[in-house]
Design a protein around this motif. Structure first.
Motif, short mmCIF file in Angstrom:
data_model
loop_
_atom_site.label_atom_id
_atom_site.label_comp_id
_atom_site.label_asym_id
_atom_site.label_seq_id
_atom_site.Cartn_x
_atom_site.Cartn_y
_atom_site.Cartn_z
N TYR A 73 36.98 30.19 25.58
CA TYR A 73 35.77 29.89 26.36
C TYR A 73 34.99 28.75 25.69
O TYR A 73 34.49 27.84 26.38
CB TYR A 73 34.88 31.12 26.46
N LYS A 74 34.90 28.79 24.36
CA LYS A 74 34.18 27.74 23.65
C LYS A 74 34.82 26.37 23.90
O LYS A 74 34.12 25.37 24.09
CB LYS A 74 34.15 28.04 22.15
N ALA A 75 36.14 26.34 23.89
CA ALA A 75 36.84 25.08 24.14
C ALA A 75 36.57 24.58 25.55
O ALA A 75 36.36 23.37 25.78
CB ALA A 75 38.34 25.27 23.92
N ALA A 76 36.54 25.49 26.52
CA ALA A 76 36.26 25.12 27.90
C ALA A 76 34.81 24.63 28.04
O ALA A 76 34.53 23.69 28.79
CB ALA A 76 36.51 26.30 28.84
N GLN A 77 33.90 25.28 27.30
CA GLN A 77 32.50 24.87 27.35
C GLN A 77 32.31 23.47 26.76
O GLN A 77 31.48 22.68 27.24
CB GLN A 77 31.62 25.87 26.61
N GLU A 78 33.07 23.15 25.74
CA GLU A 78 33.01 21.80 25.16
C GLU A 78 33.42 20.75 26.19
O GLU A 78 32.84 19.66 26.26
CB GLU A 78 33.89 21.71 23.92
N LYS A 79 34.42 21.08 27.02
CA LYS A 79 34.85 20.16 28.07
C LYS A 79 33.74 20.01 29.12
O LYS A 79 33.52 18.92 29.65
CB LYS A 79 36.14 20.66 28.71
N VAL A 80 33.06 21.12 29.42
CA VAL A 80 31.95 21.06 30.37
C VAL A 80 30.85 20.14 29.82
O VAL A 80 30.32 19.29 30.54
CB VAL A 80 31.38 22.46 30.65
N SER A 81 30.52 20.31 28.55
CA SER A 81 29.46 19.50 27.94
C SER A 81 29.84 18.02 27.93
O SER A 81 29.02 17.15 28.23
CB SER A 81 29.19 19.99 26.51
N ALA A 82 31.10 17.74 27.61
CA ALA A 82 31.55 16.35 27.59
C ALA A 82 31.52 15.75 28.99
O ALA A 82 31.13 14.59 29.18
CB ALA A 82 32.97 16.27 27.00
N ALA A 83 31.92 16.54 29.99
CA ALA A 83 31.90 16.06 31.37
C ALA A 83 30.47 15.82 31.85
O ALA A 83 30.20 14.87 32.60
CB ALA A 83 32.61 17.05 32.28
N TYR A 84 29.56 16.69 31.41
CA TYR A 84 28.14 16.50 31.78
C TYR A 84 27.60 15.21 31.17
O TYR A 84 26.91 14.44 31.85
CB TYR A 84 27.31 17.69 31.30
N ASP A 85 27.90 14.97 29.91
CA ASP A 85 27.44 13.74 29.26
C ASP A 85 28.01 12.51 29.96
O ASP A 85 27.30 11.51 30.16
CB ASP A 85 27.86 13.73 27.78
N ALA A 86 29.28 12.58 30.35
CA ALA A 86 29.90 11.45 31.05
C ALA A 86 29.24 11.23 32.41
O ALA A 86 29.06 10.09 32.84
CB ALA A 86 31.39 11.71 31.21
N MET A 87 28.89 12.32 33.08
CA MET A 87 28.23 12.22 34.38
C MET A 87 26.86 11.56 34.22
O MET A 87 26.48 10.69 35.01
CB MET A 87 28.09 13.61 35.01
N TYR A 88 26.11 11.96 33.20
CA TYR A 88 24.80 11.38 32.96
C TYR A 88 24.92 9.90 32.63
O TYR A 88 24.13 9.07 33.11
CB TYR A 88 24.11 12.12 31.81
N GLU A 89 25.91 9.54 31.82
CA GLU A 89 26.10 8.14 31.44
C GLU A 89 26.48 7.28 32.65
O GLU A 89 26.14 6.10 32.72
CB GLU A 89 27.17 8.03 30.36
N ALA A 90 27.19 7.88 33.61
CA ALA A 90 27.59 7.13 34.81
C ALA A 90 26.41 6.90 35.75
O ALA A 90 26.44 5.98 36.56
CB ALA A 90 28.70 7.88 35.54
N HIS A 91 25.38 7.75 35.63
CA HIS A 91 24.21 7.65 36.52
C HIS A 91 23.19 6.70 35.89
O HIS A 91 22.08 7.10 35.53
CB HIS A 91 23.61 9.05 36.72
N THR A 92 23.55 5.43 35.78
CA THR A 92 22.74 4.47 35.04
C THR A 92 21.43 4.12 35.75
O THR A 92 20.51 3.59 35.11
CB THR A 92 23.53 3.18 34.80
N SER A 93 21.33 4.38 37.03
CA SER A 93 20.09 4.06 37.75
C SER A 93 19.02 5.13 37.55
O SER A 93 17.90 4.98 38.06
CB SER A 93 20.37 3.90 39.25
#
Length: 208
Positions: free
Chosen positions: A44-64
């Motif tokens: 579960y911890k490993a899956a949560q790390e992927k969620v966190s990384a995906a969230y950060d990538a989503m935020y970085e893509a939302h540059t506006s």
């Protein structure tokens, strides 16, 4: 509660990049939730790390988009004031009223979110409202401070931003100790300056 900033014009290709990042985030969340494991489980911890990384990538893509908490915005105003980036303002001229354009509240609310050409009175009212939200007294030598004091849809114009950035460039080298401490204590400051720089090329930003 906080302040949500959205650029007036979305950078080219951002909608596609953000959409792809959002799908990856949703997939990561679905994969984590499908495990049905306790949060302490290694898988579960490993899956949560992927969620966190995906969230950060989503935020970085939302540059506006940029968000500051109430506390961070208060701090932001203080920092911008220190660097001479703010324009002290009184309240702007009176906001336009629906009644002055012969529009009832029901007519206006029914028009929100609709596609196609708006009725002429509503179009004129929105133009007047945008002019009110973008108002800044001359000379424009920084961001009108009232626009960073409430999340009422104020429009911070490209002209205001460029003046603020020019003031920052002129003054930031005068106090290197303060700037060094600033980056340590307000880690979001470099990202805020980068956001202002990009927003100046995309019509400014709205504050919600």
């Amino acid at each position: 509660m906080g302040y949500d900033m959205h650029m007036v014009r979305t950078p080219d290709g951002e909608e596609e990049r953000f959409g792809a990042a959002r799908r990856e985030f949703d997939e990561a969340v679905a994969a984590r939730d499908a495990l049905y494991l306790p949060p302490g489980d290694p898988e579960y911890k490993a899956a949560q790390e992927k969620v966190s990384a995906a969230y950060d990538a989503m935020y970085e893509a939302h540059t506006s988009y940029f968000r500051l908490s109430i506390w961070s915005m208060r701090e932001c105003r203080a920092i911008m004031h220190h660097f001479g980036m703010l324009l002290e303002t009184t309240t702007p001229p009176e906001a336009p009223s629906l009644e002055a354009y012969g529009i009832s509240p029901d007519e206006y609310h029914d028009s929100l979110g609709t596609s196609g050409e708006l009725p002429e009175p509503i179009g004129r009212f929105q133009e007047a409202m945008n002019a009110y939200l973008a108002w800044v007294p001359a000379p424009v030598n920084g961001v009108a401070v009232h626009k960073l004091m409430s999340n009422s849809g104020w429009i911070v114009t490209a002209e205001e931003i460029r003046a603020a950035l020019a003031a920052y460039e002129a003054s930031r080298g005068k106090d290197p100790a303060f700037l060094s401490q600033l980056v340590e204590e307000a880690s979001w400051w470099p990202q805020w300056v980068a956001y202002l720089t990009a927003a100046a090329d995309h019509g400014g930003f709205r504050v919600y």
